[in-house]
Scaffold this motif. Structure first.
Motif, PDB file in Angstrom:
ATOM      1  N   ALA A  58      -3.238   6.040  -0.854  1.00  0.00           N
ATOM      2  CA  ALA A  58      -3.150   4.616  -1.209  1.00  0.00           C
ATOM      3  C   ALA A  58      -1.749   4.266  -1.688  1.00  0.00           C
ATOM      4  O   ALA A  58      -1.218   3.209  -1.330  1.00  0.00           O
ATOM      5  N   ALA A  59      -1.131   5.142  -2.481  1.00  0.00           N
ATOM      6  CA  ALA A  59       0.231   4.896  -2.965  1.00  0.00           C
ATOM      7  C   ALA A  59       1.204   4.806  -1.801  1.00  0.00           C
ATOM      8  O   ALA A  59       2.075   3.915  -1.772  1.00  0.00           O
ATOM      9  N   ALA A  60       1.063   5.674  -0.817  1.00  0.00           N
ATOM     10  CA  ALA A  60       1.941   5.643   0.363  1.00  0.00           C
ATOM     11  C   ALA A  60       1.703   4.377   1.186  1.00  0.00           C
ATOM     12  O   ALA A  60       2.657   3.713   1.615  1.00  0.00           O
ATOM     13  N   LYS A  61       0.442   4.015   1.381  1.00  0.00           N
ATOM     14  CA  LYS A  61       0.124   2.824   2.170  1.00  0.00           C
ATOM     15  C   LYS A  61       0.637   1.542   1.515  1.00  0.00           C
ATOM     16  O   LYS A  61       1.113   0.645   2.193  1.00  0.00           O
ATOM     17  N   THR A  62       0.529   1.459   0.204  1.00  0.00           N
ATOM     18  CA  THR A  62       0.967   0.239  -0.473  1.00  0.00           C
ATOM     19  C   THR A  62       2.491   0.108  -0.446  1.00  0.00           C
ATOM     20  O   THR A  62       3.009  -1.003  -0.533  1.00  0.00           O
ATOM     21  N   GLN A  63       3.206   1.221  -0.294  1.00  0.00           N
ATOM     22  CA  GLN A  63       4.660   1.131  -0.115  1.00  0.00           C
ATOM     23  C   GLN A  63       4.997   0.594   1.269  1.00  0.00           C
ATOM     24  O   GLN A  63       5.938  -0.175   1.427  1.00  0.00           O
ATOM     25  N   GLU A  64       4.220   0.991   2.274  1.00  0.00           N
ATOM     26  CA  GLU A  64       4.432   0.521   3.644  1.00  0.00           C
ATOM     27  C   GLU A  64       3.998  -0.932   3.809  1.00  0.00           C
ATOM     28  O   GLU A  64       4.668  -1.726   4.455  1.00  0.00           O
ATOM     29  N   ASN A  65       2.849  -1.258   3.255  1.00  0.00           N
ATOM     30  CA  ASN A  65       2.258  -2.591   3.388  1.00  0.00           C
ATOM     31  C   ASN A  65       1.609  -2.953   2.049  1.00  0.00           C
ATOM     32  O   ASN A  65       0.477  -2.565   1.793  1.00  0.00           O
ATOM     33  N   PRO A  66       2.322  -3.673   1.167  1.00  0.00           N
ATOM     34  CA  PRO A  66       1.808  -3.946  -0.178  1.00  0.00           C
ATOM     35  C   PRO A  66       0.421  -4.599  -0.180  1.00  0.00           C
ATOM     36  O   PRO A  66       0.162  -5.547   0.548  1.00  0.00           O
ATOM     37  N   LYS A  67      -0.440  -4.024  -0.993  1.00  0.00           N
ATOM     38  CA  LYS A  67      -1.810  -4.495  -1.123  1.00  0.00           C
ATOM     39  C   LYS A  67      -2.352  -3.934  -2.433  1.00  0.00           C
ATOM     40  O   LYS A  67      -1.928  -2.875  -2.893  1.00  0.00           O
ATOM     41  N   MET A  68      -3.292  -4.621  -3.040  1.00  0.00           N
ATOM     42  CA  MET A  68      -3.898  -4.129  -4.275  1.00  0.00           C
ATOM     43  C   MET A  68      -4.701  -2.859  -4.001  1.00  0.00           C
ATOM     44  O   MET A  68      -5.142  -2.619  -2.875  1.00  0.00           O
ATOM     45  N   VAL A  69      -4.883  -2.055  -5.053  1.00  0.00           N
ATOM     46  CA  VAL A  69      -5.604  -0.790  -4.949  1.00  0.00           C
ATOM     47  C   VAL A  69      -6.855  -0.868  -5.823  1.00  0.00           C
ATOM     48  O   VAL A  69      -6.797  -1.326  -6.964  1.00  0.00           O
ATOM     49  N   PHE A  70      -7.966  -0.437  -5.266  1.00  0.00           N
ATOM     50  CA  PHE A  70      -9.256  -0.390  -5.959  1.00  0.00           C
ATOM     51  C   PHE A  70      -9.605   1.078  -6.137  1.00  0.00           C
ATOM     52  O   PHE A  70      -9.766   1.806  -5.163  1.00  0.00           O
ATOM     53  N   MET A  82       1.214  14.349  -6.594  1.00  0.00           N
ATOM     54  CA  MET A  82       2.383  13.812  -7.297  1.00  0.00           C
ATOM     55  C   MET A  82       2.312  12.290  -7.291  1.00  0.00           C
ATOM     56  O   MET A  82       1.925  11.680  -6.295  1.00  0.00           O
ATOM     57  N   PHE A  83       2.684  11.701  -8.424  1.00  0.00           N
ATOM     58  CA  PHE A  83       2.784  10.252  -8.525  1.00  0.00           C
ATOM     59  C   PHE A  83       3.903   9.940  -9.510  1.00  0.00           C
ATOM     60  O   PHE A  83       3.859  10.397 -10.658  1.00  0.00           O
ATOM     61  N   ARG A  84       4.884   9.197  -9.023  1.00  0.00           N
ATOM     62  CA  ARG A  84       6.039   8.811  -9.834  1.00  0.00           C
ATOM     63  C   ARG A  84       6.704  10.003 -10.525  1.00  0.00           C
ATOM     64  O   ARG A  84       7.045   9.956 -11.700  1.00  0.00           O
ATOM     65  N   GLY A  85       6.852  11.066  -9.759  1.00  0.00           N
ATOM     66  CA  GLY A  85       7.574  12.229 -10.254  1.00  0.00           C
ATOM     67  C   GLY A  85       6.791  13.151 -11.167  1.00  0.00           C
ATOM     68  O   GLY A  85       7.344  14.124 -11.674  1.00  0.00           O
ATOM     69  N   ARG A  86       5.506  12.881 -11.380  1.00  0.00           N
ATOM     70  CA  ARG A  86       4.672  13.730 -12.233  1.00  0.00           C
ATOM     71  C   ARG A  86       3.508  14.284 -11.439  1.00  0.00           C
ATOM     72  O   ARG A  86       3.003  13.631 -10.527  1.00  0.00           O
ATOM     73  N   MET A 120      -5.483  -2.064  -9.341  1.00  0.00           N
ATOM     74  CA  MET A 120      -4.040  -1.916  -9.470  1.00  0.00           C
ATOM     75  C   MET A 120      -3.357  -2.926  -8.552  1.00  0.00           C
ATOM     76  O   MET A 120      -3.878  -3.256  -7.487  1.00  0.00           O
ATOM     77  N   ASP A 121      -2.192  -3.409  -8.975  1.00  0.00           N
ATOM     78  CA  ASP A 121      -1.440  -4.304  -8.102  1.00  0.00           C
ATOM     79  C   ASP A 121      -0.689  -3.486  -7.052  1.00  0.00           C
ATOM     80  O   ASP A 121      -0.767  -2.254  -7.038  1.00  0.00           O
ATOM     81  N   ALA A 122       0.025  -4.168  -6.177  1.00  0.00           N
ATOM     82  CA  ALA A 122       0.731  -3.497  -5.084  1.00  0.00           C
ATOM     83  C   ALA A 122       1.863  -2.607  -5.585  1.00  0.00           C
ATOM     84  O   ALA A 122       2.332  -1.729  -4.860  1.00  0.00           O
ATOM     85  N   ALA A 123       2.294  -2.778  -6.828  1.00  0.00           N
ATOM     86  CA  ALA A 123       3.315  -1.925  -7.430  1.00  0.00           C
ATOM     87  C   ALA A 123       2.674  -0.697  -8.088  1.00  0.00           C
ATOM     88  O   ALA A 123       3.362   0.072  -8.753  1.00  0.00           O
ATOM     89  N   MET A 124       1.355  -0.539  -7.908  1.00  0.00           N
ATOM     90  CA  MET A 124       0.597   0.584  -8.463  1.00  0.00           C
ATOM     91  C   MET A 124       0.564   0.558  -9.989  1.00  0.00           C
ATOM     92  O   MET A 124       0.559   1.592 -10.637  1.00  0.00           O
ATOM     93  N   GLU A 125       0.532  -0.636 -10.558  1.00  0.00           N
ATOM     94  CA  GLU A 125       0.369  -0.817 -12.002  1.00  0.00           C
ATOM     95  C   GLU A 125      -1.072  -1.255 -12.256  1.00  0.00           C
ATOM     96  O   GLU A 125      -1.598  -2.109 -11.543  1.00  0.00           O
ATOM     97  N   ASN A 126      -1.698  -0.677 -13.280  1.00  0.00           N
ATOM     98  CA  ASN A 126      -3.068  -1.065 -13.620  1.00  0.00           C
ATOM     99  C   ASN A 126      -3.107  -2.526 -14.058  1.00  0.00           C
ATOM    100  O   ASN A 126      -2.332  -2.933 -14.915  1.00  0.00           O
TER     101      ASN A 126
END
Length: 149
Positions: free
Chosen positions: A32-44, A91-95, A117-123
């Motif tokens: 989901a993190a990879a897909k939202t970078q390619e095509n921004p969309k909210m994450v459930f 891995m997510f954001r270097g962690r 989560m929004d398209a920036a992967m923020e809750n």
């Protein structure tokens, strides 16, 4: 007459789309993190445990409802995350996280729990607890209206 024929055709086409989508296209968190970078969309994110009876009821009744399936697939990148899985690492954001450590980072304390989560992967918000299909859709629609796409 032309409008009636067009409306009837459109109705059956939309109905076919709902029927054609028989299941939610669940992803891993990193997919989901990879897909939202390619095509921004909210994450459930559906955060569950294997022992949670209400989680199983959501899977059986709510997440198989054609309207719920279509709505989630259209508006979100849906993720399934087992809050007790300490084996699968990503891995997510270097962690490095496991599903369990990510659920804890998201402050999930009850199940089922849904993280939006929004398209920036923020809750954005948590949407906890079992819900039947119609109330579940009403709540998700309200979240989307409040926080935008």
């Amino acid at each position: 007459m032309k409008k009636i024929v067009s409306f009837t055709f459109l109705f059956f086409m939309l109905g076919g789309v709902v029927i054609a989508q028989s299941k939610i296209n669940w992803l891993t968190f990193e997919e989901a993190a990879a897909k939202t970078q390619e095509n921004p969309k909210m994450v459930f994110v559906d955060v569950y445990t294997d022992w949670c009876g209400w989680c199983k009821k959501m899977d059986k009744e709510t997440f198989t409802d054609p309207k719920v399936v279509a709505y989630i697939n259209e508006n979100f990148y849906p993720v399934k995350m087992n809050a007790e899985n300490t084996k699968r690492k990503f891995m997510f954001r270097g962690r490095e996280y496991t599903e369990a450590t990510m659920a804890a980072t998201m402050r999930v304390r009850s199940y089922p729990n849904f993280i939006i989560m929004d398209a920036a992967m923020e809750n954005i918000t948590q949407y906890p607890g079992y819900r039947q299909p119609e109330p579940f859709l009403t709540g998700l629609t309200g979240i989307l209206e409040k926080f935008g796409k």
